[in-house]
Design a protein around this motif. Structure first.
Motif, short mmCIF file in Angstrom:
data_model
loop_
_atom_site.label_atom_id
_atom_site.label_comp_id
_atom_site.label_asym_id
_atom_site.label_seq_id
_atom_site.Cartn_x
_atom_site.Cartn_y
_atom_site.Cartn_z
N PRO A 136 0.83 -1.22 0.00
CA PRO A 136 0.00 0.00 0.00
C PRO A 136 0.86 1.26 0.00
O PRO A 136 2.06 1.24 0.31
CB PRO A 136 -0.77 -0.13 1.31
CG PRO A 136 0.21 -0.83 2.22
CD PRO A 136 1.02 -1.76 1.35
N SER A 137 0.23 2.36 -0.33
CA SER A 137 0.89 3.67 -0.25
C SER A 137 -0.18 4.75 -0.12
O SER A 137 -1.32 4.55 -0.53
CB SER A 137 1.77 3.94 -1.47
OG SER A 137 0.99 3.98 -2.65
N ALA A 138 0.21 5.88 0.46
CA ALA A 138 -0.73 6.99 0.63
C ALA A 138 0.05 8.29 0.67
O ALA A 138 1.22 8.33 1.07
CB ALA A 138 -1.54 6.82 1.91
N SER A 139 -0.59 9.36 0.24
CA SER A 139 0.02 10.68 0.28
C SER A 139 -1.05 11.72 0.56
O SER A 139 -2.21 11.56 0.16
CB SER A 139 0.74 11.00 -1.04
OG SER A 139 -0.18 11.07 -2.11
N VAL A 140 -0.66 12.78 1.24
CA VAL A 140 -1.55 13.91 1.52
C VAL A 140 -0.82 15.18 1.13
O VAL A 140 0.40 15.29 1.25
CB VAL A 140 -1.97 13.96 3.00
CG1 VAL A 140 -2.82 12.75 3.35
CG2 VAL A 140 -0.76 14.04 3.91
N GLY A 141 -1.58 16.15 0.63
CA GLY A 141 -1.01 17.42 0.24
C GLY A 141 -1.86 18.58 0.70
O GLY A 141 -3.10 18.47 0.81
N TRP A 142 -1.21 19.68 0.98
CA TRP A 142 -1.91 20.89 1.42
C TRP A 142 -1.38 22.07 0.60
O TRP A 142 -0.20 22.41 0.70
CB TRP A 142 -1.69 21.11 2.91
CG TRP A 142 -2.36 22.36 3.44
CD1 TRP A 142 -3.41 23.03 2.91
CD2 TRP A 142 -1.99 23.07 4.63
NE1 TRP A 142 -3.74 24.11 3.67
CE2 TRP A 142 -2.88 24.17 4.75
CE3 TRP A 142 -1.01 22.89 5.61
CZ2 TRP A 142 -2.81 25.08 5.79
CZ3 TRP A 142 -0.96 23.79 6.65
CH2 TRP A 142 -1.83 24.87 6.75
N ARG A 143 -2.26 22.68 -0.19
CA ARG A 143 -1.88 23.83 -1.01
C ARG A 143 -2.13 25.10 -0.21
O ARG A 143 -3.24 25.65 -0.18
CB ARG A 143 -2.67 23.84 -2.31
CG ARG A 143 -2.37 22.66 -3.24
CD ARG A 143 -3.04 22.86 -4.58
NE ARG A 143 -2.49 24.02 -5.28
CZ ARG A 143 -3.12 24.65 -6.29
NH1 ARG A 143 -4.31 24.24 -6.67
NH2 ARG A 143 -2.55 25.67 -6.88
N LEU A 144 -1.09 25.57 0.44
CA LEU A 144 -1.21 26.78 1.25
C LEU A 144 -1.53 28.00 0.39
O LEU A 144 -2.13 28.97 0.88
CB LEU A 144 0.08 27.03 2.02
CG LEU A 144 0.33 26.15 3.25
CD1 LEU A 144 0.85 24.79 2.86
CD2 LEU A 144 1.30 26.83 4.21
N SER A 145 -1.14 27.96 -0.87
CA SER A 145 -1.38 29.11 -1.74
C SER A 145 -2.85 29.37 -1.98
O SER A 145 -3.23 30.46 -2.43
CB SER A 145 -0.67 28.90 -3.09
OG SER A 145 -1.06 27.67 -3.68
N GLU A 146 -3.72 28.39 -1.67
CA GLU A 146 -5.16 28.57 -1.86
C GLU A 146 -5.85 29.05 -0.59
O GLU A 146 -7.07 29.26 -0.60
CB GLU A 146 -5.78 27.25 -2.32
CG GLU A 146 -5.22 26.71 -3.62
CD GLU A 146 -5.39 27.68 -4.76
OE1 GLU A 146 -6.51 28.20 -4.95
OE2 GLU A 146 -4.39 27.95 -5.46
#
Length: 370
Positions: A136-146
């Motif tokens: 398995p694999s997982a990733s999370v992202g947060w676009r601070l520019s928005e």
């Protein structure tokens, strides 16, 4: 809210892809679920995508070999022309690989991103209790520019995203039947009756463990796009653990009678980082738009052996704590002053014999300078 939309299933039987007697099949199912809505920049407020697929590969290998000698002349080369059969042999092998994999992505207001994938792989190259591996694999992202608190950067900051990920992948690229004791039949040079005799030899050693080699990577990174996406920057720091590494086994004495088999005998740890900077733009050249882009990258990594059976700590072999690429050497403490200095120092017997007089001569010359 729109319902999930299921696309038609796809089943494709691919050609042999350059490998004779191989067959590959691919199955694909995709569901799209989304909420209609536009962000200030024109993107979807929320979107979810799900993809499920399967992969199948079969390889049949066959070989045949025959050899004769005592031909009448060099022009007649057909096998039937030779008068003495020297060798005839053949074999076959079968390799099967099944893979099931799925992916779910989630995007909320183009700010919060989630991606989850998983693979379930099975290979005929392993014994029944080790054929399947789950990765398995997982990733999370947060676009601070928005975010609203980043409004002061509008006009020059196009994207600023931080991300975290963790995932594993398997390696089953080994030759088939390595977990089985088998004996090879060979033709003897001794004539028994009216034909050459047949004999066999004792099987070689098989590994204690033979399963999927697994690499698990943890990563933290950031992406930055500036000036209408002309300037891009990216940074990643990662740590990777490789377990059940397929490599040579512990060194065996010559009296054992056979070489050490390869198996899941080692583990590694790697720390590394990567940095990239790019620039892309366009301008008018000879009345036409000319686009160009440049990118520079720099990276570094270090890898250590965290598991390996080497009870004596032999430096000619892998050992726990070893850094790949390390260099061993002697550290010079100085020159001997006189013979008493040589006699009272640690033994020099490990030096080649022809170096001992040179050391004594250097010590003698050194003493003369005092």
């Amino acid at each position: 809210k729109s319902p999930c939309v299921r696309t038609p299933d796809v089943l494709a039987i691919l050609p042999n892809l350059g490998f004779p007697r191989s067959r590959v099949a691919l199955f694909l199912r995709r569901n799209l679920c989304y909420t209609v809505g536009k962000s200030p920049k024109g993107g979807l407020l929320m979107a979810e995508r799900r993809v499920f697929a399967g992969y199948y590969k079969r390889y049949d290998g066959k070989n045949f070999q025959a050899k004769k000698r005592d031909y009448f002349n060099n022009q007649l080369t057909a096998l039937s022309v030779g008068s003495t059969m020297e060798d005839i042999s053949g074999g076959s092998s079968l390799e099967l690989l099944f893979s099931y994999f799925g992916r779910i992505t989630y995007d909320y207001k183009e700010k919060y991103l989630i991606d989850v994938t998983a693979r379930y792989d099975g290979s005929s190259n392993f014994a029944a209790n080790n054929k399947w591996g789950f990765f398995p694999s997982a990733s999370v992202g947060w676009r601070l520019s928005e975010e609203k608190f980043m409004g002061w950067s509008e006009g020059w900051l196009d994207n600023f995203k931080i991300r975290l990920s963790a995932g594993s992948m398997g390696n089953g690229n080994i030759d088939p039947y390595k977990y089985i004791d088998y004996m090879t039949l060979k033709s003897s040079t001794v004539v028994i009756g009216n034909a050459l005799g047949t004999y066999t030899v004792a099987p070689g050693a098989i590994p204690l463990s033979l399963t999927w080699e697994t690499s698990t990577t943890y990563d933290v990174g950031a992406d930055l796009d500036l000036f209408k996406n002309r300037l891009t920057m990216g940074f990643d720091w990662y740590r990777r653990y490789t377990t059940d590494m397929y490599t040579v086994g512990v060194s065996l004495p010559a009296v054992y009678g056979t070489a050490a088999p390869k198996g899941n005998n080692a583990s590694l740890k790697t720390n590394g980082w990567e940095l990239s900077v790019g620039w892309r733009d366009s301008f008018r050249l000879a009345g036409k738009e000319f686009r160009y882009g440049v990118k520079a990258m720099v990276w570094d990594s270090r890898t250590w052996v965290t598991k390996y059976i080497n009870p004596t700590g032999n430096l000619d072999d892998y050992y726990e704590g070893m850094e790949l690429g390390e260099i061993w050497g002697y550290r010079v403490e100085g020159l001997f002053r006189d013979q008493d200095d040589i006699d009272s120092h640690a033994t020099q017997s490990f030096h080649p014999a022809h170096n001992l007089p040179l050391l004594a001569m250097i010590a003698k010359q050194r003493g003369g300078f005092n």
